[in-house]
Enzyme design. Structure first.
Site, mmCIF file in Angstrom:
data_model
loop_
_atom_site.group_PDB
_atom_site.id
_atom_site.type_symbol
_atom_site.label_atom_id
_atom_site.label_comp_id
_atom_site.label_asym_id
_atom_site.label_seq_id
_atom_site.Cartn_x
_atom_site.Cartn_y
_atom_site.Cartn_z
ATOM 1 N N VAL A 163 0.759 -1.178 0.161
ATOM 2 C CA VAL A 163 0.307 -0.201 0.070
ATOM 3 C C VAL A 163 0.902 1.127 -0.008
ATOM 4 O O VAL A 163 1.908 1.395 0.897
ATOM 5 C CB VAL A 163 -0.813 0.084 1.280
ATOM 6 N N CYS A 164 0.618 2.168 -0.845
ATOM 7 C CA CYS A 164 1.242 3.237 -0.854
ATOM 8 C C CYS A 164 1.529 4.349 0.268
ATOM 9 O O CYS A 164 0.082 4.686 0.599
ATOM 10 C CB CYS A 164 1.118 4.105 -2.128
ATOM 11 N N ILE A 165 2.672 4.509 0.826
ATOM 12 C CA ILE A 165 2.544 5.139 2.095
ATOM 13 C C ILE A 165 1.927 6.545 2.298
ATOM 14 O O ILE A 165 1.158 6.918 3.050
ATOM 15 C CB ILE A 165 3.825 4.912 2.983
ATOM 16 N N ALA A 181 -1.545 6.371 1.495
ATOM 17 C CA ALA A 181 -2.300 5.892 2.933
ATOM 18 C C ALA A 181 -2.583 6.836 3.913
ATOM 19 O O ALA A 181 -3.668 7.308 4.508
ATOM 20 C CB ALA A 181 -1.766 4.792 3.136
#
Lengths: 130, 99
Positions: free
Chosen positions: A76-78, A81
């Site tokens: 998940v792209c930090i 997110a």
């Protein structure tokens, strides 16, 4: 064939379900999924806090189960997110938030993971929009 | 390189389909899914444009999205399920989704 999957759409978008069914079909066909990368609004698919109506598909739960069972690399792209309030325990502590809502099997990481997956895979398949 | 173009937006709300049809190379393919299958609505300019595409260009539509909208594909368009979608992704060198 090695597939990398990039998803851009939230769980309630049909394209999120389409990505899920594509991954299931690819695995059933003996192909390899080198990475799932959830970007932009797709980060909501990894939230533990999504509650789906009883008569609707629980897409976040289906993704979670699939990643667990098949031991996929779910990233998940930090940056995407954090700005949408999707935090794991570590980030919740770092930014003094009361709770995290992203657990295993998901990993928070950077956009470099999408680039690397695109290089590693034979095909990058993107799902987004309606 | 033969490219599979994947469309999911309705052709009645934006110009993606017409832009895509202009860009298609001789060995390319087009997969309609989601609201993009409305391009197969009978009696529309969109369906006519698809039926006039050269025979070398593969035209495909996702079965469940046709069923959900009670649409039937013309003979020119090949209906595929998810395993068929995966097979197309392998058959073409690249897959380009019009997000």
């Amino acid at each position: 064939m090695k597939f990398a999957i990039a998803l851009f759409a939230p769980p309630h978008a049909p394209s999120s379900r389409r990505a899920l069914r594509f991954v299931q079909a690819a695995l059933a066909g003996g192909h390899q999924i080198v990475r799932l990368f959830f970007y932009q609004d797709a980060v909501h698919n990894a939230s533990s806090n999504v509650v789906s109506a009883q008569d609707e598909l629980d897409i976040p739960a289906e993704w979670r189960e699939l990643v667990r069972q098949q031991q996929l690399d779910g990233v998940v792209c930090i940056a995407a997110a954090l700005r949408r309030g999707i935090l794991n325990e570590q980030e919740a502590q770092r930014y003094q938030r009361s709770a995290g809502n992203l657990d295993a099997p998901w990993d928070l990481s950077g956009l470099g993971q999408l680039h690397e997956a695109a290089q590693t895979a034979d095909r990058l398949i993107c799902f987004g929009g309606p | 390189m033969a490219t599979l173009h994947v469309l999911s937006h309705s052709p009645f709300s934006d110009g993606r389909l017409s832009s895509c049809l202009r860009l298609l190379g001789p060995a390319d393919g087009l997969l309609l899914c989601g609201d993009a299958v409305y391009a197969l609505q009978p009696g529309t300019a969109q369906r006519q444009a698809l039926e006039l595409m050269p025979a070398a260009i593969g035209l495909f539509a996702l079965d469940e999205d046709l069923c959900a909208r009670a649409l039937a594909a013309p003979a020119r368009v090949q209906v595929v399920d998810y395993p068929g979608f995966v097979e197309l992704s392998c058959r073409f060198d690249k897959v380009n989704s019009w997000l």
